[in-house]
Design a protein around this motif. Structure first.
Motif, PDB file in Angstrom:
ATOM      1  N   ILE A  69       0.872  -1.172   0.000  1.00  0.00           N
ATOM      2  CA  ILE A  69       0.000   0.000   0.000  1.00  0.00           C
ATOM      3  C   ILE A  69       0.914   1.227   0.000  1.00  0.00           C
ATOM      4  N   ALA A  70       0.706   2.110  -0.956  1.00  0.00           N
ATOM      5  CA  ALA A  70       1.425   3.384  -0.988  1.00  0.00           C
ATOM      6  C   ALA A  70       0.394   4.485  -0.732  1.00  0.00           C
ATOM      7  N   ILE A  71       0.704   5.350   0.206  1.00  0.00           N
ATOM      8  CA  ILE A  71      -0.242   6.399   0.589  1.00  0.00           C
ATOM      9  C   ILE A  71       0.387   7.759   0.362  1.00  0.00           C
ATOM     10  N   ASP A  72      -0.372   8.637  -0.298  1.00  0.00           N
ATOM     11  CA  ASP A  72       0.059  10.010  -0.517  1.00  0.00           C
ATOM     12  C   ASP A  72      -1.150  10.906  -0.258  1.00  0.00           C
ATOM     13  N   GLY A  73      -1.147  11.573   0.870  1.00  0.00           N
ATOM     14  CA  GLY A  73      -2.284  12.418   1.219  1.00  0.00           C
ATOM     15  C   GLY A  73      -3.540  11.587   1.376  1.00  0.00           C
ATOM     16  N   GLU A  74      -4.552  11.913   0.601  1.00  0.00           N
ATOM     17  CA  GLU A  74      -5.828  11.195   0.663  1.00  0.00           C
ATOM     18  C   GLU A  74      -5.987  10.221  -0.504  1.00  0.00           C
ATOM     19  N   ARG A  75      -4.877   9.700  -0.976  1.00  0.00           N
ATOM     20  CA  ARG A  75      -4.885   8.702  -2.054  1.00  0.00           C
ATOM     21  C   ARG A  75      -4.016   7.528  -1.640  1.00  0.00           C
ATOM     22  N   ALA A  76      -4.492   6.336  -1.946  1.00  0.00           N
ATOM     23  CA  ALA A  76      -3.702   5.125  -1.711  1.00  0.00           C
ATOM     24  C   ALA A  76      -3.676   4.311  -2.996  1.00  0.00           C
ATOM     25  N   VAL A  77      -2.550   3.655  -3.225  1.00  0.00           N
ATOM     26  CA  VAL A  77      -2.415   2.717  -4.328  1.00  0.00           C
ATOM     27  C   VAL A  77      -2.116   1.367  -3.695  1.00  0.00           C
ATOM     28  N   ILE A  78      -2.894   0.387  -4.075  1.00  0.00           N
ATOM     29  CA  ILE A  78      -2.806  -0.946  -3.490  1.00  0.00           C
ATOM     30  C   ILE A  78      -2.414  -1.924  -4.583  1.00  0.00           C
ATOM     31  N   GLU A  79      -1.554  -2.867  -4.235  1.00  0.00           N
ATOM     32  CA  GLU A  79      -1.282  -4.007  -5.115  1.00  0.00           C
ATOM     33  C   GLU A  79      -1.659  -5.253  -4.328  1.00  0.00           C
ATOM     34  N   TRP A  80      -2.545  -6.050  -4.935  1.00  0.00           N
ATOM     35  CA  TRP A  80      -2.864  -7.326  -4.311  1.00  0.00           C
ATOM     36  C   TRP A  80      -3.117  -8.367  -5.372  1.00  0.00           C
ATOM     37  N   THR A  81      -2.979  -9.620  -4.975  1.00  0.00           N
ATOM     38  CA  THR A  81      -3.316 -10.742  -5.847  1.00  0.00           C
ATOM     39  C   THR A  81      -4.671 -11.252  -5.400  1.00  0.00           C
ATOM     40  N   TRP A  82      -5.535 -11.462  -6.380  1.00  0.00           N
ATOM     41  CA  TRP A  82      -6.918 -11.861  -6.128  1.00  0.00           C
ATOM     42  C   TRP A  82      -7.140 -13.234  -6.743  1.00  0.00           C
ATOM     43  N   GLU A  83      -7.788 -14.106  -6.007  1.00  0.00           N
ATOM     44  CA  GLU A  83      -8.205 -15.401  -6.541  1.00  0.00           C
ATOM     45  C   GLU A  83      -9.671 -15.619  -6.185  1.00  0.00           C
ATOM     46  N   ASP A  84     -10.404 -16.242  -7.100  1.00  0.00           N
ATOM     47  CA  ASP A  84     -11.784 -16.604  -6.799  1.00  0.00           C
ATOM     48  C   ASP A  84     -12.166 -17.868  -7.550  1.00  0.00           C
ATOM     49  N   PHE A  85     -13.309 -18.403  -7.215  1.00  0.00           N
ATOM     50  CA  PHE A  85     -13.832 -19.630  -7.804  1.00  0.00           C
ATOM     51  C   PHE A  85     -15.192 -19.315  -8.395  1.00  0.00           C
ATOM     52  N   ASN A  86     -15.338 -19.516  -9.715  1.00  0.00           N
ATOM     53  CA  ASN A  86     -16.603 -19.273 -10.400  1.00  0.00           C
ATOM     54  C   ASN A  86     -17.508 -20.475 -10.160  1.00  0.00           C
TER      55      ASN A  86
END
Length: 124
Positions: A69-86
């Protein structure tokens, strides 16, 4: 907005997704907040709640690995890996996801996802 409060809101968003809890996710947004994923857009808490609940009807076994998570003022940039099952196709999907989140008055004003489900996973 304090950095720790932003981190807490992001963790709450993650937990809401893991539970497919549309109410919990929507509650994090400003009344007229905006939620955008490639090809779709929802505005307002009720539309966001419905989107998450509909997702939960079709997908399960969600897994999220938060990388940074990178935060600058009132903005955040997130990197995550997502997995799901259809549930209908019985296919498991994995994607790298970068998310830009703008906050205002202690709530999410805009959540914009940039999803990459095509780049092959790097070996461990």
């Amino acid at each position: 907005m304090e950095r720790e409060r932003i981190r807490v809101l992001i963790e709450q968003a993650k937990q809401a997704w893991l539970a497919a809890d549309g109410e919990a996710f929507a509650r994090l947004f400003a009344e007229d907040g905006l939620f955008i994923v490639p090809g779709q857009r929802w505005q307002g808490r009720e539309a966001i709640r419905q989107a998450v609940e509909q997702f939960g009807e079709n997908y399960s076994h969600i897994k999220i690995d938060l990388h940074q998570i990178a935060i600058d003022g009132e903005r955040a940039v997130i990197e995550w890996t997502w997995e799901d099952f259809n549930k209908s196709t019985t296919k498991r999907t994995r994607a790298e996801d970068a998310i830009v989140v703008d906050f205002s008055n202690g709530a999410i004003r805009r959540w914009r996802e940039y999803i990459d489900a095509e780049t092959p996973k790097q070996p461990d």
